[in-house]
Design an enzyme around this catalytic site. Structure first.
Site, PDB file in Angstrom:
ATOM      1  N   TYR A   1       9.892  32.334   9.570  1.00 56.02           N
ATOM      2  CA  TYR A   1       9.408  31.943   8.929  1.00 56.02           C
ATOM      3  C   TYR A   1      10.312  31.765   7.837  1.00 56.02           C
ATOM      4  CZ  TYR A   1       6.495  32.274   4.385  1.00 56.02           C
ATOM      5  OH  TYR A   1       6.417  32.438   3.427  1.00 56.02           O
TER       6      TYR A   1
ATOM      7  N   SER B   1       9.094  30.290  -0.608  1.00 52.91           N
ATOM      8  CA  SER B   1       9.026  31.227  -1.019  1.00 52.91           C
ATOM      9  C   SER B   1      10.102  33.175  -1.077  1.00 52.91           C
ATOM     10  CB  SER B   1       8.651  32.355   0.619  1.00 52.91           C
ATOM     11  OG  SER B   1       8.382  33.677   0.287  1.00 52.91           O
TER      12      SER B   1
END
Length: 266
Positions: free
Chosen positions: A151, A138
């Site tokens: 995350y 990401s």
């Protein structure tokens, strides 16, 4: 005919990887928790492309998930030529309010299963002198992400791990690629718990993300950030001082924590 194993294949980027790989003529092993969704996708791919597509149901947060997947693949007589580690999810909010067990599951899926599956299948690829691993990270992995602390850190690991392997395995015939999408039309924000987690960003469809990834894999790029805006966000921000970046990031992502408080993402 080569076989690709795609995790998190029941929806979003994972399902799109399956579709585009099937269109390229790859047989498929589709891994996720949702049996019905996997079976339907496998049937659709068999009908559309004439490939061998199978569902393999496995919760990747389980401690022995990678071993179970590898054993089942071997029992079915399949050889994995392309591994797509796409499965993952995020938590968001005030760290102290997010259940520890949820973040443990997050790290098991985003990091432990990814490394375990890579360990399971790369040795065979090296022995054959060909193969590839695609790890989906990401843009959050490029910057400090307050209120997405676990995350963002897990995706920073994916980027670093992938590039280290890309360098280590050059010349072996085995390619490694990290894909770092920005906000994408997947179940990510649904699982985080609020559409506000997108922070006003326009969500990209999965199709161009996967197209960019496969093009980069063909060229052995090492990593790719699909989308010009995402590339700029990942690379053009100053890298130092890190504490300043953390404070800036806090202002940007604070609305997510406020929207979720006092409950963490489920």
């Amino acid at each position: 005919m080569t076989t690709a194993l795609v995790t998190g294949a029941s929806s979003g980027i994972g399902a799109e990887f399956a579709r585009q790989l099937a269109a390229r003529g790859h047989d498929l092993v589709l891994v996720a928790r949702s049996a019905a969704a996997l079976e339907q996708l496998a049937a659709d791919l068999r009908a559309a492309h004439g490939v061998r597509a199978e569902a393999l149901v496995q919760d990747l947060s389980a401690p022995d998930a990678a071993t179970r997947v590898a054993e089942e693949v071997a029992a079915r007589g399949r050889t994995i030529d392309l591994l797509v580690n796409n499965a993952g999810f995020g938590t968001a909010g005030h760290f102290a309010q997010i259940p520890a067990e949820r973040e443990h599951e997050e790290l098991m899926v985003n990091v432990v299963a990814l490394v375990g599956l890579t360990h399971a299948f790369v040795p065979g690829m090296l022995a054959r002198g060909s193969g590839a691993v695609v790890n989906v990270g990401s843009t959050a992995g490029f910057n400090v992400a307050p209120y997405f602390a676990t995350y963002g850190s897990s995706k920073a690991f994916v980027l670093s791990f992938s590039l280290a392997l890309w360098s280590e395995l050059r010349g072996s015939g085995v390619k490694v690629l990290a894909v770092a999408p920005g906000p994408t039309q997947t179940r990510f924000f649904e699982r985080v718990g609020t559409e506000k987690a997108a922070i006003g960003a326009k969500l990209a469809p999965p199709e161009p993300v996967v197209t960019s990834a496969l093009r980069a894999l063909d060229r052995d790029r090492g990593y790719v950030v699909p989308g010009r805006g995402n590339f700029g966000m990942a690379h053009l921000m100053p890298r130092r001082p890190r504490k300043l970046l953390a404070l800036i990031g806090r202002r940007v992502t604070r609305q997510v924590a406020d929207a979720l408080s006092p409950s963490a993402a489920r």
